[in-house]
Design a protein around this motif. Structure first.
Motif, PDB file in Angstrom:
ATOM      1  N   LEU A   6       1.016  -1.434   0.664  1.00 43.80           N
ATOM      2  CA  LEU A   6       0.411  -0.045  -0.135  1.00 43.80           C
ATOM      3  C   LEU A   6       0.703   0.973   0.221  1.00 43.80           C
ATOM      4  O   LEU A   6       0.276   2.521  -0.954  1.00 43.80           O
ATOM      5  CB  LEU A   6      -1.079  -0.298   1.262  1.00 43.80           C
ATOM      6  CG  LEU A   6      -2.066   1.328   1.073  1.00 43.80           C
ATOM      7  CD1 LEU A   6      -2.603   1.415  -0.237  1.00 43.80           C
ATOM      8  CD2 LEU A   6      -3.265   1.215   2.567  1.00 43.80           C
ATOM      9  N   SER A   7       1.536   1.410   0.853  1.00 41.93           N
ATOM     10  CA  SER A   7       3.093   1.990   0.689  1.00 41.93           C
ATOM     11  C   SER A   7       3.391   2.825  -0.387  1.00 41.93           C
ATOM     12  O   SER A   7       3.489   4.347  -1.011  1.00 41.93           O
ATOM     13  CB  SER A   7       4.199   2.269   2.244  1.00 41.93           C
ATOM     14  OG  SER A   7       4.436   1.198   1.323  1.00 41.93           O
ATOM     15  N   THR A  10       0.861   4.555  -2.368  1.00 43.19           N
ATOM     16  CA  THR A  10       0.758   5.597  -2.358  1.00 43.19           C
ATOM     17  C   THR A  10       1.725   6.639  -2.607  1.00 43.19           C
ATOM     18  O   THR A  10       1.953   7.371  -2.986  1.00 43.19           O
ATOM     19  CB  THR A  10       1.096   5.976  -0.612  1.00 43.19           C
ATOM     20  OG1 THR A  10      -0.416   4.666  -0.228  1.00 43.19           O
ATOM     21  CG2 THR A  10      -0.138   7.277  -0.097  1.00 43.19           C
ATOM     22  N   GLU A  11       2.822   5.956  -2.595  1.00 46.13           N
ATOM     23  CA  GLU A  11       3.602   6.857  -2.749  1.00 46.13           C
ATOM     24  C   GLU A  11       4.038   7.142  -4.485  1.00 46.13           C
ATOM     25  O   GLU A  11       3.749   8.370  -4.947  1.00 46.13           O
ATOM     26  CB  GLU A  11       5.091   6.240  -2.741  1.00 46.13           C
ATOM     27  CG  GLU A  11       5.700   6.769  -1.566  1.00 46.13           C
ATOM     28  CD  GLU A  11       6.969   5.858  -0.632  1.00 46.13           C
ATOM     29  OE1 GLU A  11       8.029   5.545  -1.704  1.00 46.13           O
ATOM     30  OE2 GLU A  11       7.485   5.529  -0.057  1.00 46.13           O
ATOM     31  N   PHE A  14      -0.066   9.080  -4.267  1.00 46.29           N
ATOM     32  CA  PHE A  14      -0.721   9.883  -3.317  1.00 46.29           C
ATOM     33  C   PHE A  14       0.665  10.844  -2.814  1.00 46.29           C
ATOM     34  O   PHE A  14       0.940  10.595  -1.213  1.00 46.29           O
ATOM     35  CB  PHE A  14      -1.152   9.933  -2.657  1.00 46.29           C
ATOM     36  CG  PHE A  14      -3.353   9.473  -2.974  1.00 46.29           C
ATOM     37  CD1 PHE A  14      -3.859  10.056  -4.037  1.00 46.29           C
ATOM     38  CD2 PHE A  14      -3.223   7.708  -3.334  1.00 46.29           C
ATOM     39  CE1 PHE A  14      -5.145   9.766  -4.385  1.00 46.29           C
ATOM     40  CE2 PHE A  14      -4.319   7.035  -4.072  1.00 46.29           C
ATOM     41  CZ  PHE A  14      -5.134   7.941  -4.738  1.00 46.29           C
ATOM     42  N   ALA A  17       0.385  12.058   0.206  1.00 50.36           N
ATOM     43  CA  ALA A  17       0.270  11.476   1.339  1.00 50.36           C
ATOM     44  C   ALA A  17       1.137  10.173   2.131  1.00 50.36           C
ATOM     45  O   ALA A  17       0.138   9.603   2.785  1.00 50.36           O
ATOM     46  CB  ALA A  17      -1.302  10.930   1.333  1.00 50.36           C
ATOM     47  N   ALA A  18       2.736  10.738   1.546  1.00 52.14           N
ATOM     48  CA  ALA A  18       2.812   8.866   2.194  1.00 52.14           C
ATOM     49  C   ALA A  18       4.507   9.030   2.824  1.00 52.14           C
ATOM     50  O   ALA A  18       4.757   9.329   3.222  1.00 52.14           O
ATOM     51  CB  ALA A  18       4.180   8.958   0.697  1.00 52.14           C
TER      52      ALA A  18
END
Ligand SMILES: Cc1cc2nc3c(=O)[nH]c(=O)nc-3n(C[C@H](O)[C@H](O)[C@H](O)COP(=O)(O)OP(=O)(O)OC[C@H]3O[C@@H](n4cnc5c(N)ncnc54)[C@H](O)[C@@H]3O)c2cc1C
Length: 91
Positions: A6-7, A10-11, A14, A17-18
């Motif tokens: 998921l990270s 996100t990176e 988004f 937001a990471a």
């Protein structure tokens, strides 16, 4: 199959937001054998109403489920077609 974190997503999508992971929790839900709800009264104890086995999709139906369970408790029946949610389908 490659594991996608998921990270990583996100990176990529988004980046603003990471940040660091603040908290993680394992969520579990109960699956019925056919993954449909159980909305019924116990045949031996009709004063006991069961709403269970929501199999990961109960939340979005919570208002009508509440209506049905209240009808079962008060009127011992529902105007909604709830046969497919009966307990005895597993007999
Ligand atoms: C990760 C995850 C994602 C989901 N996504 C969706 C979704 O996108 N759409 C959707 O429609 N549904 C979704 N669901 C399913 C939905 O959340 C459930 O179907 C719904 O919450 C079930 O409602 P419930 O009231 O039966 O049980 P719960 O919401 O689990 O409530 C049971 C309550 O009883 C309490 N409790 C347990 N034991 C006791 C005890 N001995 N004494 C007193 N209290 C007790 C618990 O603390 C809890 O508050 C998801 C579930 C999970 C876990």
């Amino acid at each position: 199959m490659d594991k996608i974190l998921l990270s990583d997503a996100t990176e990529k999508y988004f980046p603003n937001a990471a940040g660091p992971t603040m908290r993680l929790a394992t969520c579990m839900f109960t699956n019925s054998p056919d993954e449909h709800f159980i909305l019924d009264s116990l045949s031996d104890h009709p004063q006991v109403v069961v709403g269970a086995g929501f199999s990961g999709h109960g939340f979005k139906f919570s208002s009508v489920i509440g209506e049905i369970l209240a009808d079962l408790a008060i009127d011992r029946g529902s105007e909604h077609p709830i046969e497919m949610f009966s307990l005895d389908r597993f007999d």
